[in-house]
Write a protein that holds these residues in place. Structure first.
Motif, PDB file in Angstrom:
ATOM      1  N   ARG A 297       0.837  -1.202   0.000  1.00  0.00           N
ATOM      2  CA  ARG A 297       0.000   0.000   0.000  1.00  0.00           C
ATOM      3  C   ARG A 297       0.873   1.254   0.000  1.00  0.00           C
ATOM      4  O   ARG A 297       0.458   2.309  -0.476  1.00  0.00           O
ATOM      5  CB  ARG A 297      -0.935   0.006   1.215  1.00  0.00           C
ATOM      6  N   CYS A 298       2.089   1.111   0.542  1.00  0.00           N
ATOM      7  CA  CYS A 298       3.032   2.229   0.533  1.00  0.00           C
ATOM      8  C   CYS A 298       3.427   2.637  -0.883  1.00  0.00           C
ATOM      9  O   CYS A 298       3.777   3.796  -1.137  1.00  0.00           O
ATOM     10  CB  CYS A 298       4.294   1.864   1.322  1.00  0.00           C
ATOM     11  N   THR A 299       3.406   1.692  -1.820  1.00  0.00           N
ATOM     12  CA  THR A 299       3.773   2.015  -3.195  1.00  0.00           C
ATOM     13  C   THR A 299       2.658   2.775  -3.905  1.00  0.00           C
ATOM     14  O   THR A 299       2.904   3.407  -4.932  1.00  0.00           O
ATOM     15  CB  THR A 299       4.092   0.742  -4.004  1.00  0.00           C
ATOM     16  N   ALA A 300       1.450   2.691  -3.358  1.00  0.00           N
ATOM     17  CA  ALA A 300       0.316   3.359  -3.988  1.00  0.00           C
ATOM     18  C   ALA A 300       0.026   4.714  -3.353  1.00  0.00           C
ATOM     19  O   ALA A 300      -0.228   5.694  -4.056  1.00  0.00           O
ATOM     20  CB  ALA A 300      -0.930   2.467  -3.905  1.00  0.00           C
ATOM     21  N   ASN A 301       0.080   4.777  -2.044  1.00  0.00           N
ATOM     22  CA  ASN A 301      -0.384   5.949  -1.311  1.00  0.00           C
ATOM     23  C   ASN A 301       0.797   6.798  -0.847  1.00  0.00           C
ATOM     24  O   ASN A 301       1.534   6.397   0.060  1.00  0.00           O
ATOM     25  CB  ASN A 301      -1.215   5.489  -0.107  1.00  0.00           C
TER      26      ASN A 301
END
Length: 221
Positions: A106-110
């Motif tokens: 999720r860190c790669t998206a947000n």
């Protein structure tokens, strides 16, 4: 998603500034962050930032004693965003190891969880500064430690957990640094295969659906 306004006064959802205050401490930080990412730390100068915001340089000293105070605040913000974000996601509850890795991804998206451009800017800064290099090394170690602990929660032996953690972490950094022009749909189509590479396990369909719904809030299809 539309980018957030850099200055508070440009944010239609923010309360209006009152009195003689034209910019806030966060405005100075946000503009300095923008310059750090786009131009490097050498261009983070008080006068240049003031001119960019169309305010007096003297207002800088309402919030910071020196330029070094501003630079220290930038590093603190980086740690509170990127290191804290990744460590927090690594420790988030998950029933399976694949779900745990998807929490981390999720860190790669947000960008509110992990600002990739900021991380690269700090890494470039570290090439020129010993203290920043030391801080970066400690942050990398803390991130890998959190990922190692994540794999250990799913009964991976310590050495294997550390190896998987490093492979996951440093692959992601390299993947992002490569600046691949991939659509969100392509990345999501590959997610299941990546999970098998990093965990040795098949993800559950519901996990992929949840991650897809989350990521498409931030990625172009």
């Amino acid at each position: 998603m539309s980018p957030k306004p850099v200055l508070r006064r440009d944010d239609p959802e923010a309360e209006p500034l009152v009195g003689n205050i034209k910019v806030t401490r966060d405005d100075w930080l946000n503009v300095a962050m923008d310059v750090l990412i786009s131009d490097g730390v050498e261009r983070v100068k008080v006068l240049a930032l003031a001119e960019r915001m169309a305010v007096s340089r003297s207002s800088f000293y309402w919030y910071f004693k020196t330029r070094q105070d501003l630079l220290d605040a930038l590093l603190k913000s980086w740690e509170q965003t990127n290191t804290a974000g990744l460590v927090g996601q690594a420790g988030a509850p998950a029933k399976t190891v694949t779900a745990a890795v998807l929490n981390v991804w999720r860190c790669t998206a947000n960008p509110d969880l992990f600002n990739t451009s900021l991380d690269f800017a700090v890494r470039d800064w570290a090439r020129r500064s010993g203290p920043v290099r030391n801080l970066l090394d400690r942050s990398d170690a803390r991130r890998v430690e959190a990922l190692t602990e994540m794999f250990q929660r799913y009964d991976f032996p310590e050495v294997e957990a550390q190896a998987r953690a490093k492979a996951l972490y440093y692959m992601q950094l390299g993947y992002d640094m490569a600046g691949l022009n991939e659509s969100g749909s392509y990345r999501l189509a590959m997610t299941s295969e990546y999970l098998k590479v990093f965990t040795g396990c098949e993800p559950e369909p519901g996990e992929l659906e949840e991650f897809s719904s989350y990521s498409l809030q931030f990625w172009d299809p």
